[in-house]
Motif scaffolding. Structure first.
Motif, PDB file in Angstrom:
ATOM      1  N   GLY A 149      -0.569 -11.406  13.206  1.00 23.44           N
ATOM      2  CA  GLY A 149       0.008 -12.407  12.294  1.00 23.44           C
ATOM      3  C   GLY A 149       0.157 -11.866  10.882  1.00 23.44           C
ATOM      4  N   THR A 150      -0.889 -11.209  10.401  1.00 21.03           N
ATOM      5  CA  THR A 150      -0.816 -10.656   9.031  1.00 21.03           C
ATOM      6  C   THR A 150       0.256  -9.584   8.944  1.00 21.03           C
ATOM      7  N   MET A 151       0.340  -8.778  10.012  1.00 19.00           N
ATOM      8  CA  MET A 151       1.341  -7.705  10.040  1.00 19.00           C
ATOM      9  C   MET A 151       2.751  -8.310   9.994  1.00 19.00           C
ATOM     10  N   ALA A 152       2.984  -9.328  10.820  1.00 21.05           N
ATOM     11  CA  ALA A 152       4.317  -9.940  10.905  1.00 21.05           C
ATOM     12  C   ALA A 152       4.714 -10.572   9.573  1.00 21.05           C
ATOM     13  N   ILE A 153       3.812 -11.348   8.971  1.00 24.80           N
ATOM     14  CA  ILE A 153       4.129 -12.005   7.692  1.00 24.80           C
ATOM     15  C   ILE A 153       4.403 -10.968   6.611  1.00 24.80           C
ATOM     16  N   ASN A 154       3.583  -9.914   6.586  1.00 30.66           N
ATOM     17  CA  ASN A 154       3.791  -8.880   5.564  1.00 30.66           C
ATOM     18  C   ASN A 154       5.137  -8.183   5.721  1.00 30.66           C
ATOM     19  N   LEU A 155       5.521  -7.925   6.955  1.00 33.58           N
ATOM     20  CA  LEU A 155       6.816  -7.276   7.178  1.00 33.58           C
ATOM     21  C   LEU A 155       7.962  -8.178   6.717  1.00 33.58           C
ATOM     22  N   ILE A 156       7.853  -9.469   7.040  1.00 33.11           N
ATOM     23  CA  ILE A 156       8.899 -10.420   6.618  1.00 33.11           C
ATOM     24  C   ILE A 156       8.965 -10.475   5.086  1.00 33.11           C
ATOM     25  N   LEU A 157       7.789 -10.529   4.457  1.00 34.03           N
ATOM     26  CA  LEU A 157       7.748 -10.628   2.986  1.00 34.03           C
ATOM     27  C   LEU A 157       8.377  -9.409   2.313  1.00 34.03           C
ATOM     28  N   VAL A 158       8.006  -8.207   2.791  1.00 32.71           N
ATOM     29  CA  VAL A 158       8.555  -7.017   2.113  1.00 32.71           C
ATOM     30  C   VAL A 158      10.060  -6.880   2.346  1.00 32.71           C
ATOM     31  N   LEU A 159      10.504  -7.260   3.533  1.00 38.31           N
ATOM     32  CA  LEU A 159      11.943  -7.169   3.777  1.00 38.31           C
ATOM     33  C   LEU A 159      12.705  -8.163   2.896  1.00 38.31           C
ATOM     34  N   LEU A 160      12.170  -9.363   2.782  1.00 33.86           N
ATOM     35  CA  LEU A 160      12.783 -10.375   1.917  1.00 33.86           C
ATOM     36  C   LEU A 160      12.795  -9.913   0.463  1.00 33.86           C
ATOM     37  N   MET A 161      11.639  -9.425   0.026  1.00 35.16           N
ATOM     38  CA  MET A 161      11.502  -8.997  -1.368  1.00 35.16           C
ATOM     39  C   MET A 161      12.462  -7.841  -1.681  1.00 35.16           C
ATOM     40  N   THR A 162      12.509  -6.870  -0.779  1.00 40.71           N
ATOM     41  CA  THR A 162      13.362  -5.702  -1.006  1.00 40.71           C
ATOM     42  C   THR A 162      14.832  -6.085  -0.986  1.00 40.71           C
ATOM     43  N   TRP A 163      15.185  -6.923  -0.017  1.00 40.25           N
ATOM     44  CA  TRP A 163      16.584  -7.345   0.071  1.00 40.25           C
ATOM     45  C   TRP A 163      16.995  -8.102  -1.186  1.00 40.25           C
ATOM     46  N   MET A 164      16.122  -9.014  -1.638  1.00 40.43           N
ATOM     47  CA  MET A 164      16.455  -9.810  -2.832  1.00 40.43           C
ATOM     48  C   MET A 164      16.531  -8.942  -4.081  1.00 40.43           C
ATOM     49  N   SER A 165      15.587  -7.999  -4.207  1.00 39.95           N
ATOM     50  CA  SER A 165      15.587  -7.172  -5.421  1.00 39.95           C
ATOM     51  C   SER A 165      16.814  -6.266  -5.463  1.00 39.95           C
ATOM     52  N   ARG A 166      17.254  -5.789  -4.290  1.00 38.72           N
ATOM     53  CA  ARG A 166      18.402  -4.876  -4.270  1.00 38.72           C
ATOM     54  C   ARG A 166      19.737  -5.615  -4.364  1.00 38.72           C
ATOM     55  N   SER A 167      19.856  -6.706  -3.595  1.00 38.14           N
ATOM     56  CA  SER A 167      21.156  -7.376  -3.573  1.00 38.14           C
ATOM     57  C   SER A 167      21.347  -8.300  -4.776  1.00 38.14           C
ATOM     58  N   LEU A 168      20.270  -8.923  -5.245  1.00 37.64           N
ATOM     59  CA  LEU A 168      20.397  -9.821  -6.396  1.00 37.64           C
ATOM     60  C   LEU A 168      20.045  -9.133  -7.711  1.00 37.64           C
ATOM     61  N   LYS A 169      19.662  -7.849  -7.603  1.00 45.53           N
ATOM     62  CA  LYS A 169      19.247  -7.052  -8.763  1.00 45.53           C
ATOM     63  C   LYS A 169      18.127  -7.743  -9.542  1.00 45.53           C
ATOM     64  N   ALA A 170      17.200  -8.374  -8.791  1.00 46.09           N
ATOM     65  CA  ALA A 170      16.066  -9.040  -9.430  1.00 46.09           C
ATOM     66  C   ALA A 170      14.905  -8.057  -9.555  1.00 46.09           C
ATOM     67  N   ASP A 171      14.036  -8.302 -10.523  1.00 49.69           N
ATOM     68  CA  ASP A 171      12.906  -7.407 -10.768  1.00 49.69           C
ATOM     69  C   ASP A 171      11.892  -7.513  -9.617  1.00 49.69           C
ATOM     70  N   PRO A 172      11.541  -6.375  -8.968  1.00 46.29           N
ATOM     71  CA  PRO A 172      10.614  -6.427  -7.840  1.00 46.29           C
ATOM     72  C   PRO A 172       9.246  -7.007  -8.223  1.00 46.29           C
ATOM     73  N   GLY A 173       8.799  -6.728  -9.450  1.00 49.71           N
ATOM     74  CA  GLY A 173       7.511  -7.238  -9.909  1.00 49.71           C
ATOM     75  C   GLY A 173       7.506  -8.761  -9.961  1.00 49.71           C
ATOM     76  N   GLN A 174       8.587  -9.320 -10.497  1.00 52.94           N
ATOM     77  CA  GLN A 174       8.690 -10.777 -10.592  1.00 52.94           C
ATOM     78  C   GLN A 174       8.801 -11.412  -9.208  1.00 52.94           C
ATOM     79  N   LEU A 175       9.564 -10.764  -8.331  1.00 54.63           N
ATOM     80  CA  LEU A 175       9.695 -11.291  -6.964  1.00 54.63           C
ATOM     81  C   LEU A 175       8.355 -11.240  -6.228  1.00 54.63           C
ATOM     82  N   SER A 176       7.604 -10.150  -6.447  1.00 56.37           N
ATOM     83  CA  SER A 176       6.279 -10.031  -5.822  1.00 56.37           C
ATOM     84  C   SER A 176       5.379 -11.172  -6.260  1.00 56.37           C
TER      85      SER A 176
END
Lengths: 265, 339
Positions: A64-91
């Protein structure tokens, strides 16, 4: 002390610790170099959400922890790259969201908070066979990944634009690095706990960064220090009958302090 | 003559070529690099020679030659450099556009470089930009921008800070997608799969590079140039050493990059581009963090590069005092266009 290794949980714990001790600090180099330190806080909180969800659904918390973490990092990375948002703020955003949701699940499904928060301390001696083999295999994959793609990784860490113009698939490597970080943090939390994972993940890389003169030496020294902290820390914990993860963290911190003070002199 | 060109040593044929135009002489140049025969003992037989071939013969160091069909325009070159020549037939000129393009005021080195560029014997490639328009956050930065650079040519683009110079370079690098227009590097359209495969052919020196404090040695930075291509370790080491020797930084190969001076860092960065065999070199404000000595050294290195490997180079800078030293053509980026 040697007779303690005849106990399967202790032997398994020691073997896993040796593998992760040498391999996981490589991720620490990635975290430091790519300035992903806020990411690991998000992952720690994501792991608590994963643990709460898993306990509510009565499934293995490690998965469960592995799955949630994978979803979170993919979401965070996608948002930071496509929306050009700051990764620190998204984290920070995902960190707050994760812990909020975790406590909603704990409250709603009456999950014992103690069980969820046990993730904070880790449980080295309660590994099942899947977790044991999985951690060893992942450690080996991590080392092989670093060895095989060392040239491309060096380029990505040096400068993203330079890497791209040299023909390196920088975006692909960024995603892989983020995924590896997510898996490493989730695995390290299970083994030595959220509060102490930096002893294996970050301290070796930090110490290496003080004396390394090249990227290659930084990776090798990080791995050396990680392996040393894990093995000596574990043996000290058996010798003085202390919790393994805390002893490793204290030993790593002591070495860090000595090296810093020596450097100042 | 059964061959286009024959080279004799003690009446023995040591080299022949059946190529056309100036290519036999460029082939001969490669042969001579690896030959141990004293050049003054060689005798050259060529089918046709005009002013361009004469200049190349002089540049190769050949002292004695026989030309089947000789242009009168070649005579001043041979006579100026004391070349002993004989011929079968003399004409006032030969039908060759290249001969017409060589100006009398051009030095021997300038002529040689001009001929290399014309023969495609330089590292540089062509750059063609048509009707380029780029917007950032909805704001128009570049509009209907046109640029045409030949192989091995150099250009300095000047303009105010924030005028779009870096945006232009990043568009050429494929780091920013244009809203309109096309960029061709050689025959490859930027953004195409063919361009993606050969992306390493464009080298980039950015402004941030001199501030990087990543623990990395100079040789490792140069090695980044070949990190995107599959080559053997021995080839990798060879290319790193060659690039560092060419740029005069081999002695600092084990030094930490972030501890070097600004000038040394730029030298290493140029070595990185040479290591990746960059055919187009984009330099973004390369003097930003350099002192006067560093600027002088960088200018020397770039001039040297333009005469030897001769990659096509596009340099953006607002430091006009420094760019004047290079004596490269200038354009100004203003209102999103080049003037």
């Amino acid at each position: 002390m040697v007779e303690l290794f005849s106990y399967t949980p202790i032997l398994k714990g020691f073997i896993v610790l040796i593998f992760l001790g040498f391999a996981f600090p490589i991720t620490g180099v990635y975290l430091l170099r790519m300035n992903l330190l806020p990411l690991r806080f998000m992952l720690m909180h994501g792991a608590i959400l994963g643990g709460a969800l898993s306990l509510a659904m009565e499934v293995n918390p490690f998965g469960g922890t592995m799955a949630i973490n994978l979803i979170l990092v993919l979401l965070m990375t996608w948002m930071s790259r496509s929306l050009k948002a700051d990764p620190g703020q998204l984290s920070a955003f995902f960190m707050v969201l994760s812990i909020s949701l975790a406590f909603i699940f704990i409250y709603r499904f009456q999950v014992p908070a103690k069980d969820t928060l046990s993730l904070m301390w880790g449980s080295l001696y309660t590994l099942n066979n899947y977790e044991f083999v999985g951690t060893i295999v992942f450690s080996m994959i991590l080392v092989l990944f670093q060895a095989y793609y060392r040239h491309q990784l060096r380029a990505v860490f040096f400068d993203a634009d330079i890497a791209r113009t040299s023909g390196v698939n920088e975006t692909g490597f960024y995603y892989i690095i983020i995924l590896i970080t997510a898996i490493t943090v989730a695995a390290a939390m299970k083994l030595i706990g959220a509060l102490l994972l930096d002893a294996i993940l970050l301290l070796p890389a930090l110490i290496a960064s003080y004396h390394a003169k090249s990227y290659k030496s930084m990776v090798l020294w990080s791995s050396f220090w990680g392996g040393l902290f894990a093995s000596i820390g574990f043996l000290l914990s058996l010798l003085f009958e202390l919790p393994a993860s805390s002893t490793i963290a204290v030993f790593a911190s002591a070495v860090f302090l000595i090296l810093i003070l020596t450097k100042k002199k | 003559m059964e061959h286009s060109l024959i080279l004799l040593h003690n009446d023995q044929i040591v080299f022949t070529s059946d190529e056309h135009w100036l290519y036999p002489l460029f082939e001969l140049e490669q042969y001579l690099i690896n030959s141990a025969i004293p050049i003054e003992q060689l005798f050259l037989k060529d089918k046709i020679a005009g002013k361009a071939a004469a200049a190349l013969i002089v540049r190769l160091g050949i002292r004695n030659c026989f030309i089947e069909l000789l242009s009168e325009r070649a005579l001043p070159v041979f006579e100026q450099y004391g070349i002993k020549y004989s011929y079968n037939q003399m004409v006032d000129h030969i039908q060759c556009r290249t001969e017409d393009l060589i100006m009398d005021k051009m030095s021997m080195e300038e002529t040689y470089l001009f001929l290399r560029k014309r023969a495609g014997k330089v590292q540089g490639t062509t750059l063609k930009i048509k009707e380029l328009a780029v917007e950032i956050s909805g704001k128009s930065i570049l509009q209907d921008l046109e640029l045409d650079l030949g192989r091995g040519e150099q250009l300095v683009i000047q303009g105010e800070n924030g005028g779009g110079k870096t945006t232009l370079l990043k568009s050429i690098l494929g780091l920013i997608n244009p809203v309109h227009g096309s960029i061709l590097i050689g025959e490859e359209l930027v953004g195409s799969s063919a361009w993606q495969k050969n992306r390493h052919q464009t080298g980039y020196l950015n402004q941030e590079i001199t501030r990087n404090n990543f623990p990395i040695t100079s040789a490792e930075v140069v090695a980044i140039g070949v990190s995107g291509i599959k080559i053997s370790n021995s080839e990798r080491e060879y290319r790193i050493e060659l690039a560092m020797r060419k740029t005069g930084c081999f002695s600092i190969r084990n030094e930490m990059f972030h501890q070097l001076s600004g000038g040394e860092k730029q030298r290493i960065s140029i070595a990185r581009c040479l290591c990746q065999n960059a055919r187009l070199l984009l330099l973004d404000e390369p003097t930003s963090y350099l002192d006067e000595k560093g600027k002088e050294e960088l200018a020397e290195l770039l001039i040297d590069l333009s005469r030897n490997e001769a990659p096509t180079m596009l340099l953006v800078s607002h430091d006009s005092n420094w760019t004047d030293q290079l004596k490269w053509p200038h354009k100004t980026l203003k209102n999103g266009k080049l003037w």
